[in-house]
Design an enzyme around this catalytic site. Sequence first.
Site, PDB file in Angstrom:
ATOM      1  CB  THR B  50      -0.968   0.138   1.288  1.00 34.34           C
ATOM      2  OG1 THR B  50      -0.290   0.391   2.379  1.00 34.34           O
ATOM      3  CG2 THR B  50      -1.568  -1.367   1.476  1.00 34.34           C
ATOM      4  CB  CYS B  51       0.323   4.782  -0.539  1.00 33.68           C
ATOM      5  SG  CYS B  51      -0.943   5.068   0.668  1.00 33.68           S
ATOM      6  CD  GLN B 117      -9.306   4.159   3.851  1.00 37.86           C
ATOM      7  OE1 GLN B 117      -9.205   3.797   5.410  1.00 37.86           O
ATOM      8  NE2 GLN B 117      -9.787   5.091   3.423  1.00 37.86           N
ATOM      9  CB  ALA B 191     -13.431  27.730  -2.680  1.00 39.20           C
TER      10      ALA B 191
END
Lengths: 274, 440
Positions: B50-51, B117, B191
């Site tokens: 995985t990362c 995850q 934003a």
Amino acid sequence: MTAFFSMAAILFYLLSTAGYVSYLFLQKNRLHQAGCALLGAGFLCNLLSIIYEFVATGRFPVQNLQETLSVAACTLAGLFLVFQYRYRLRVLGVFAAPLAALTLSVSVQLPRGPSQIEIVFNNFWIIFHVVVIFIGNAAFALACGAGILYLVQESAIKGKNHGFFFHRLPSLNILDTVGYASIVVGFTMFTLGLITGFLYAKLVWGRFWNWDPKEVWSGVMWLFYAALLHERLASGWRGRKAAIMSIIGFGVLLFTFLGVNFFLSGHHGAFTRW
Amino acid sequence: MDDIILLGLNHKTAPVELRECLAFSDEETDSLLRSFSEHPIIKESILISTCNRVEILLTTSDSDAALGTAERFISEYKRIPISRFRENLYIHKGDAAIRHIFRVAASLDSMVVGEPQILGQIKDAYRIATQKRTSGVILNRLLHKTFFVAKRVRSETGIGDHAVSISYAAIELGRKIFGSLEGMRVLLIGAGEMAELAVEHLIRHRAGEIYVANRTFERGMELARRFQGTAIRFDEIGGMLQEADIIISSTGASGYVVQRNEVKAVMRGRKHRPLFFIDIAVPRDIDPRINRMDNAYVYDIDDLKGVIDENIEDRNREAIKAERIIDAAVVSFRKWYRSLDVVPTIKALREKMAAIARSEMEKTLAGLHLSEGDAGAIHRMTDALINKMMHDPTIFLKNNGCQRDKAFYVDITRKLFNLDSAEPNSTDPGEFQHRPEEEL
């Protein structure tokens, strides 16, 4: 036999309290299920004690403080079970179960004096009057509990200190909704109780209104809750203000229920005498 | 018996530059697993990449050689000298390897403890290994146990409870105010990554209408299109307070964008329905005094960070409970793993008895001249004898007769019947002394 059922009911109420309190701390579903079942058992025992007394003496057992408190505990437990079923507000059990236990415990401490009232007590109107008034009172008690929980949760959110209660209490919205529903149920029942009371007074004393202190204070209480409901419907009085008012309202109720009989006198006096 | 070994590196031992270089794509994983399966001393293999981590799980008869091979393969596949990553590698054997994989799957070893995850990623890695048939009896059992433990940790501890990101903490707060976020109208002012992420979370929780106010109306339109909402002009914010339930603000304005008076003015009109302000801007956009009004709640970026810190502490406390669950799981897996030894032992014992019976039968039958039927009967009798004699020791070794330390009794059995001299892989004599102590 009445005493036996009452003691069993107290035991169940206390166990239920333990269940709900440990649910508050440990958050295990099984604990609140146990709390709920135990409260149900307590309610049944409490109800049996009242029915037994009714059958044994042939009159509705609300003649003295010992009996009235027993009925109060029973209606509180019963109404909480209904609310729990409807709103799933489990944590309110932390308020309802110990209150029922306390009320019934005080009740059994009191001497069971013989009835001092001569009036016929099996009149349908008087029984209806008493039952709906007690359901109303129990609903107001639940509103007070929901109000307290609301204030606790609100201060956790506003104060930004998410300690013990923040994760354990439900959302402000549900607490507010339950508080509101309790007030609506309470107010409806209380109004019905007042009306039947008036009818009974007319029957017995020939007048609807006698300026008896209990009547006056009941009137004050009715106006108080009427104002609360009106504000809510008219201008959306909700949240903190409504919660505080529910708590104050319960204070007025306690005074009407007990205080009036201790400090003032009137034709309701005997029902809370011991 | 084969050893379980695990080698790997993660965010704690290796910087991101190195992890990038060593990350395996699906195709690379496939071919690395194939290389492992073709290698004579590596029996089973699984690769998790995985990362944040690369983990290689192997079973082998010779751990040192297998480790060397694994390092060499990584170096060859990723075209990177061994010296560049050797220092960052951790190597676990036996119980330590089992514990490590349990901790990784339960998300105790993650950068954000409790993130969900990693379990899915391990499941994917395991699926590839089963497709390539590089996972066998031991690793199948280990991985199933791993998934079971991870699930148990998640359901029995609060390790995954409560948000640990700003945007998710805001959602959690919203749910404590409104109960359900369904149908809640959202006003986004300005934003920014965090603010937009929060809006996306809200949409996922089925929030209602989304309004976007921006200094430049075009930018507002753009965002509104992305969220399928409505763009409004900046000077319409005051009026919009009447409608909106959740206001997320993230502008570069130097003063307050929403004033106390504006909120006060709309409260009656909105029938005191609660208003929740999430102020992600620095300097702040929302007048903090609004928080003191009834039914209005203001959280600025520091408040949200405070919430997260608390939640992280909670998770770390829960992690201690999780470690206990894992300790128990390691013990139970080890017990199964050791019992694997019993089967070859029983088999060897049975074979030895059969061999003795066979040679003695041959000697005896040679001088007797029996009919074929009679000889058959005697053969059947010896088989039955062996079965009956083997019955109790087999039950004892397989079952609860030696609960305390199976390996101990297996060892005794092997010595009593001298099974090891007949086998090429004799067990290490040192094992007899230290194994029982481990179990105590």
